[in-house]
Design a protein around this motif. Structure first.
Motif, PDB file in Angstrom:
ATOM      1  N   GLY A  28       0.779  -1.228   0.000  1.00 27.57           N
ATOM      2  CA  GLY A  28       0.000   0.000   0.000  1.00 27.57           C
ATOM      3  C   GLY A  28       0.805   1.269   0.000  1.00 27.57           C
ATOM      4  N   LYS A  29       2.137   1.153   0.018  1.00 24.44           N
ATOM      5  CA  LYS A  29       2.978   2.350   0.070  1.00 24.44           C
ATOM      6  C   LYS A  29       3.977   2.411  -1.076  1.00 24.44           C
ATOM      7  CE  LYS A  29       2.580   3.109   5.041  1.00 24.44           C
ATOM      8  NZ  LYS A  29       3.292   3.339   6.311  1.00 24.44           N
ATOM      9  N   PHE A  30       3.780   1.572  -2.072  1.00 25.16           N
ATOM     10  CA  PHE A  30       4.694   1.602  -3.215  1.00 25.16           C
ATOM     11  C   PHE A  30       3.906   1.523  -4.504  1.00 25.16           C
ATOM     12  CE2 PHE A  30       3.921  -2.874  -2.598  1.00 25.16           C
ATOM     13  CZ  PHE A  30       3.874  -3.395  -3.872  1.00 25.16           C
ATOM     14  N   GLY A  31       4.269   2.349  -5.429  1.00 19.69           N
ATOM     15  CA  GLY A  31       3.809   2.199  -6.798  1.00 19.69           C
ATOM     16  C   GLY A  31       2.326   2.411  -7.031  1.00 19.69           C
ATOM     17  N   VAL A  32       2.003   2.582  -8.313  1.00 17.73           N
ATOM     18  CA  VAL A  32       0.641   2.896  -8.690  1.00 17.73           C
ATOM     19  C   VAL A  32       0.302   2.260 -10.034  1.00 17.73           C
ATOM     20  CG1 VAL A  32       1.369   5.063  -9.773  1.00 17.73           C
ATOM     21  CG2 VAL A  32      -0.982   4.838  -9.030  1.00 17.73           C
ATOM     22  N   LEU A  33      -0.949   1.865 -10.186  1.00 17.55           N
ATOM     23  CA  LEU A  33      -1.494   1.417 -11.451  1.00 17.55           C
ATOM     24  C   LEU A  33      -2.396   2.512 -12.000  1.00 17.55           C
ATOM     25  CD1 LEU A  33      -2.727  -2.261 -10.814  1.00 17.55           C
ATOM     26  CD2 LEU A  33      -0.912  -1.590 -12.381  1.00 17.55           C
ATOM     27  N   PHE A  34      -2.156   2.929 -13.245  1.00 11.79           N
ATOM     28  CA  PHE A  34      -3.048   3.845 -13.942  1.00 11.79           C
ATOM     29  C   PHE A  34      -3.840   3.038 -14.966  1.00 11.79           C
ATOM     30  CE2 PHE A  34       0.625   6.597 -12.896  1.00 11.79           C
ATOM     31  CZ  PHE A  34      -0.027   7.579 -12.146  1.00 11.79           C
ATOM     32  N   SER A  35      -5.085   3.425 -15.193  1.00 11.62           N
ATOM     33  CA  SER A  35      -5.878   2.709 -16.186  1.00 11.62           C
ATOM     34  C   SER A  35      -6.930   3.623 -16.781  1.00 11.62           C
ATOM     35  CB  SER A  35      -6.559   1.488 -15.553  1.00 11.62           C
ATOM     36  OG  SER A  35      -7.460   1.885 -14.534  1.00 11.62           O
ATOM     37  N   ALA A  36      -7.407   3.242 -17.952  1.00 16.28           N
ATOM     38  CA  ALA A  36      -8.492   3.971 -18.612  1.00 16.28           C
ATOM     39  C   ALA A  36      -9.184   3.050 -19.596  1.00 16.28           C
ATOM     40  CB  ALA A  36      -7.964   5.206 -19.339  1.00 16.28           C
ATOM     41  N   VAL A  37     -10.484   3.256 -19.746  1.00 18.67           N
ATOM     42  CA  VAL A  37     -11.280   2.659 -20.811  1.00 18.67           C
ATOM     43  C   VAL A  37     -11.890   3.815 -21.593  1.00 18.67           C
ATOM     44  CG1 VAL A  37     -13.318   1.267 -21.360  1.00 18.67           C
ATOM     45  CG2 VAL A  37     -11.777   0.560 -19.513  1.00 18.67           C
ATOM     46  N   GLN A  38     -11.854   3.722 -22.901  1.00 19.89           N
ATOM     47  CA  GLN A  38     -12.349   4.814 -23.732  1.00 19.89           C
ATOM     48  C   GLN A  38     -13.780   5.197 -23.341  1.00 19.89           C
ATOM     49  OE1 GLN A  38     -13.440   4.295 -28.011  1.00 19.89           O
ATOM     50  NE2 GLN A  38     -11.683   5.615 -28.381  1.00 19.89           N
ATOM     51  N   GLY A  39     -13.964   6.481 -23.077  1.00 17.79           N
ATOM     52  CA  GLY A  39     -15.276   6.991 -22.731  1.00 17.79           C
ATOM     53  C   GLY A  39     -15.669   6.820 -21.283  1.00 17.79           C
ATOM     54  N   LYS A  40     -14.801   6.241 -20.452  1.00 15.10           N
ATOM     55  CA  LYS A  40     -15.146   5.968 -19.054  1.00 15.10           C
ATOM     56  C   LYS A  40     -14.227   6.668 -18.059  1.00 15.10           C
ATOM     57  CE  LYS A  40     -17.431   1.491 -19.599  1.00 15.10           C
ATOM     58  NZ  LYS A  40     -17.493   0.119 -19.077  1.00 15.10           N
ATOM     59  N   GLY A  41     -13.356   7.542 -18.517  1.00 14.59           N
ATOM     60  CA  GLY A  41     -12.467   8.238 -17.603  1.00 14.59           C
ATOM     61  C   GLY A  41     -11.225   7.436 -17.261  1.00 14.59           C
TER      62      GLY A  41
END
Length: 344
Positions: A194-207
């Motif tokens: 919980g204190k390291f790193g991050v996942l970014f994500s997106a689906v078209q049209g959903k933010g």
């Protein structure tokens, strides 16, 4: 397995696959960072590239067996180097999420070292504008990885040439979306859950969303937006560390025309896309160093979608990349044209 036009299943598989692969790359950094080769383009490649690609393709093949895959690595070096092959195979075998339901989605273990090589080589699609094609960069920013800086594990799904799903695993970025972008960000990253790193994500049209990297299932997600920017002279802009990837002189000239006085933040990889998408920075400039330079789809597909879904714009169908908030994008493009026009 049947899919729907919501891309919920594709997103879930992509998030879990990238998370597991990103954890493998972290383990490689701690134990094997000197296990490198030199590819024909002189960029370093690590055992982390091979292991991460094997894990991601295995998950895609299980869930979407008819989809094509274009990925950066091929298994030729592993076939010719038995010691390297066994090192990668050992890491792949150990790479598991502690959540059994997550591992069930991903398909558990790769069955053998030989099957691992065949899986890596399934990323040989030539791409194209038709059908479903996944683009993988198992470690984007390998030099950043080797120095303990920023890198990203990148995965995107394109359908008929349009990016529908994008995921970035950035293990050396802080979990908090509010931490401002600065040189050396993430240098004190912890391996504590919980204190390291991050996942970014997106689906078209959903933010677009971010969530903490986890060693088990997926952590809770948070919607992200680019930071409102009314005075462009106060912008924080980021660019590549490597001068061979982007013209740093042109970027400085563009910043000067825009009245930006803060020095650029130089970072490796698509972590730059994620950073501006969540408002840690404002602009990303990647300017061509030569006229014949061709960008690769796996270097931008996921990050481009995440920025667009976070409320930004990118430079489409042109050489180079400009990512900026919508309100100032036109001003940035104008400055880019002025600077690059002066060189013609």
């Amino acid at each position: 397995m049947a899919t729907t036009n919501t891309y919920d299943h594709e997103l879930n598989v992509a998030l879990l696959a990238v998370q597991r692969a990103t954890l493998l790359t972290k383990s490689v950094f701690h134990s094997h960072t000197k296990g490198t080769l030199n590819k024909s383009d002189a960029s370093p490649v690590t055992i982390g590239d091979f292991g991460a690609q094997a894990l991601i393709i295995a998950a895609l093949q299980l869930n979407f067996p008819d989809d094509e895959i274009v990925a950066e690595e091929e298994a030729k070096d592993l076939r010719e180097n038995g010691q390297l092959r066994e090192t990668v195979w050992d890491l792949v075998q150990k790479a598991k999420l502690s959540d059994s339901s997550a591992e069930k989605v991903l398909g558990g273990e790769v069955k053998s070292a030989e099957s691992m090589l065949d899986i890596i080589d399934k990323g040989a699609s030539q791409g194209g504008a038709k059908g479903r094609i996944w683009a993988i960069d198992p470690i984007d920013g390998t030099k950043g990885f080797l120095r303990g800086g920023q890198y990203a594990v990148c995965l995107a799904l394109m359908v008929d040439g349009d990016v529908k799903v994008g995921v970035l695993g950035c293990p050396n970025l802080p979990v908090s979306d509010s931490e401002p972008l600065k040189e050396g960000i993430g240098a004190d990253a912890s391996d504590e859950e919980g204190k390291f790193g991050v996942l970014f994500s997106a689906v078209q049209g959903k933010g677009a969303q971010s969530r903490a990297l986890s060693k088990s299932g997926l952590a809770e997600s948070h919607d992200i937006k680019m930071k409102p920017l009314t005075n462009i002279s106060e912008a924080t802009f980021c660019e590549s560390v490597e001068a061979g990837h982007s013209s740093q002189g042109d970027a400085a000239a563009i910043a000067s025309k825009l009245g930006i006085t803060k020095p650029s933040v130089r970072m490796d990889s698509q972590a730059k896309y994620g950073s501006i998408a969540r408002g840690a920075g404002d602009l990303y400039l990647r300017l061509p160093v030569r006229k014949d330079y061709v960008e690769k789809i796996w270097d931008h597909a996921a990050g481009d979608l995440i920025v667009r879904e976070a409320g930004g714009r990118t430079l489409k169908e042109n050489k180079g990349v400009v990512a900026a908030p919508k309100d100032v994008h036109g001003k940035v493009i104008e400055a880019v044209r002025e600077v690059l026009g002066e060189k013609e």
